[in-house]
Write a protein that holds these residues in place. Structure first.
Motif, short mmCIF file in Angstrom:
data_model
loop_
_atom_site.label_atom_id
_atom_site.label_comp_id
_atom_site.label_asym_id
_atom_site.label_seq_id
_atom_site.Cartn_x
_atom_site.Cartn_y
_atom_site.Cartn_z
N CYS A 1 0.85 -1.18 0.00
CA CYS A 1 0.00 0.00 0.00
C CYS A 1 0.89 1.24 0.00
O CYS A 1 1.77 1.37 0.84
CB CYS A 1 -0.92 -0.01 1.21
SG CYS A 1 -2.05 1.39 1.22
N ASP A 2 0.67 2.10 -0.94
CA ASP A 2 1.40 3.36 -1.05
C ASP A 2 0.46 4.48 -0.63
O ASP A 2 -0.38 4.92 -1.40
CB ASP A 2 1.90 3.53 -2.48
CG ASP A 2 2.79 4.74 -2.67
OD1 ASP A 2 3.06 5.46 -1.68
OD2 ASP A 2 3.24 4.96 -3.81
N VAL A 3 0.58 4.91 0.62
CA VAL A 3 -0.28 5.97 1.15
C VAL A 3 0.38 7.31 0.87
O VAL A 3 1.55 7.51 1.20
CB VAL A 3 -0.52 5.78 2.66
CG1 VAL A 3 -1.37 6.91 3.22
CG2 VAL A 3 -1.16 4.43 2.93
N GLY A 4 -0.36 8.21 0.27
CA GLY A 4 0.22 9.47 -0.16
C GLY A 4 0.98 9.27 -1.46
O GLY A 4 2.07 9.79 -1.67
N ALA A 5 0.38 8.49 -2.34
CA ALA A 5 1.06 8.01 -3.54
C ALA A 5 1.37 9.10 -4.56
O ALA A 5 2.26 8.92 -5.39
CB ALA A 5 0.23 6.91 -4.20
N GLY A 6 0.64 10.19 -4.51
CA GLY A 6 0.87 11.22 -5.52
C GLY A 6 0.73 10.63 -6.91
O GLY A 6 -0.20 9.87 -7.18
N PRO A 7 1.67 10.92 -7.81
CA PRO A 7 1.57 10.41 -9.18
C PRO A 7 2.03 8.96 -9.34
O PRO A 7 2.07 8.44 -10.44
CB PRO A 7 2.47 11.35 -9.97
CG PRO A 7 3.49 11.79 -8.98
CD PRO A 7 2.76 11.87 -7.66
N GLY A 8 2.40 8.30 -8.26
CA GLY A 8 2.74 6.88 -8.34
C GLY A 8 4.22 6.57 -8.41
O GLY A 8 4.62 5.49 -8.84
N TYR A 9 5.05 7.51 -7.98
CA TYR A 9 6.50 7.34 -8.03
C TYR A 9 6.95 6.01 -7.41
O TYR A 9 7.72 5.27 -8.00
CB TYR A 9 7.16 8.52 -7.34
CG TYR A 9 8.65 8.59 -7.47
CD1 TYR A 9 9.23 8.91 -8.68
CD2 TYR A 9 9.46 8.34 -6.38
CE1 TYR A 9 10.61 8.98 -8.81
CE2 TYR A 9 10.84 8.41 -6.50
CZ TYR A 9 11.41 8.74 -7.71
OH TYR A 9 12.76 8.81 -7.84
N PHE A 10 6.44 5.72 -6.19
CA PHE A 10 6.79 4.45 -5.54
C PHE A 10 5.87 3.32 -5.97
O PHE A 10 6.28 2.15 -5.99
CB PHE A 10 6.73 4.59 -4.01
CG PHE A 10 7.99 5.17 -3.43
CD1 PHE A 10 9.09 4.37 -3.18
CD2 PHE A 10 8.07 6.51 -3.14
CE1 PHE A 10 10.26 4.89 -2.66
CE2 PHE A 10 9.23 7.05 -2.62
CZ PHE A 10 10.33 6.24 -2.38
N SER A 11 4.65 3.64 -6.30
CA SER A 11 3.67 2.60 -6.67
C SER A 11 4.17 1.73 -7.81
O SER A 11 4.03 0.50 -7.78
CB SER A 11 2.35 3.24 -7.08
OG SER A 11 1.86 4.07 -6.05
N LEU A 12 4.75 2.35 -8.82
CA LEU A 12 5.25 1.59 -9.97
C LEU A 12 6.42 0.69 -9.56
O LEU A 12 6.51 -0.45 -10.00
CB LEU A 12 5.66 2.54 -11.09
CG LEU A 12 4.51 3.33 -11.70
CD1 LEU A 12 5.05 4.37 -12.68
CD2 LEU A 12 3.52 2.41 -12.37
#
Length: 72
Positions: A40-51
């Motif tokens: 879970c990426d909380v505070g993901a913004g544009p997905g920098y860590f999500s990807l």
């Protein structure tokens, strides 16, 4: 109750403060995620860590990315 395989941000041993310069790949590596897990990426913004997280957990895993900004 903490489920087996759950990794919390507090598990990032070795990082003494948020003021340290952390490379994104170091952060993801420190989480010790494995293929098939959920992140879970909380505070993901544009997905920098999500990807980056998605690459690690692979197609059998899941990444939930949430942000308070509706436009993101």
């Amino acid at each position: 109750m903490r489920r087996e395989g759950t990794v919390l941000f507090s598990d990032l041993r070795g990082f003494t403060s948020f003021s340290e310069r952390l490379e994104p790949d170091q952060v993801v590596e420190a989480l010790r995620l494995r293929p098939g897990q959920t992140a879970c990426d909380v505070g993901a913004g544009p997905g920098y860590f999500s990807l980056r997280l998605a690459r690690v957990v692979g197609p059998q895993g899941r990444v939930f990315a949430v942000d308070v900004e509706p436009k993101l």
